[in-house]
Motif scaffolding. Sequence first.
Motif, short mmCIF file in Angstrom:
data_model
loop_
_atom_site.label_atom_id
_atom_site.label_comp_id
_atom_site.label_asym_id
_atom_site.label_seq_id
_atom_site.Cartn_x
_atom_site.Cartn_y
_atom_site.Cartn_z
N LEU A 1 0.83 -1.20 0.00
CA LEU A 1 0.00 0.00 0.00
C LEU A 1 0.87 1.26 0.00
N VAL A 2 1.83 1.31 0.90
CA VAL A 2 2.69 2.50 1.00
C VAL A 2 3.50 2.68 -0.28
N ALA A 3 4.00 1.59 -0.84
CA ALA A 3 4.77 1.67 -2.09
C ALA A 3 3.91 2.24 -3.21
N CYS B 1 9.66 10.22 -4.50
CA CYS B 1 9.35 9.53 -3.24
C CYS B 1 9.86 8.09 -3.34
N ILE B 2 10.74 7.73 -2.43
CA ILE B 2 11.37 6.42 -2.45
C ILE B 2 11.07 5.72 -1.13
N LEU B 3 10.52 4.53 -1.20
CA LEU B 3 10.25 3.74 -0.01
C LEU B 3 11.42 2.80 0.24
N ASP B 4 12.14 3.04 1.32
CA ASP B 4 13.25 2.19 1.74
C ASP B 4 12.86 1.60 3.09
N VAL B 5 12.16 0.47 3.04
CA VAL B 5 11.62 -0.12 4.26
C VAL B 5 12.74 -0.45 5.24
N SER C 1 14.17 10.31 -0.15
CA SER C 1 13.18 11.10 -0.89
C SER C 1 13.42 12.60 -0.78
N GLN C 2 14.40 12.99 0.01
CA GLN C 2 14.68 14.41 0.26
C GLN C 2 13.40 15.13 0.68
#
Length: 161
Positions: A20-22, A31-35, A147-148
């Motif tokens: 979901l978040v991805a 926006c980068i998701l790095d779990v 994601s800065q």
Amino acid sequence: MTQITYRFAKDSDADGLIALVAQCYAEYEGCILDVDGEEPQYRSIASFFADKGGLFWVAEQGGKIVGSVGFASKKETAELKHLYVDSNVRRQGLASSLCQLVEDAVHERGLPTLYLWTDTRFENAHRLYEKRGFVGGAVTRTLSDLSQSVEYYYEKALRPS
């Protein structure tokens, strides 16, 4: 269309929550998701929020997680965290219902203030928060993440008991 149900999250919800978040992050450039590096709480979300004095919910439709929200609490405040809604079920009141779960739980604990930080890119979320009575959007913080991210601060005074 299958009904949406709400329940407390379990640590075993990790895969569905991460998906979901991805999906939500993918809607925004940069926006980068790095779990594992930045958001490891998604791997054991219920335990994480229990340790933070809070709760976490998911919304499901047909066995798929389509929404999420939680809060962490300390002293006289609580922080709303991880409000995400699947793009296929937006504009149906799901995000507002998820916010209400948090507001009710925080109010039941006698905490007078709920606050949050939201990425400056998440303009639809800003409109939702403002519609729900959150005030802010001027104070920012910059995160040192992939994601800065730059985030706005919002808060809401909850109704007295």
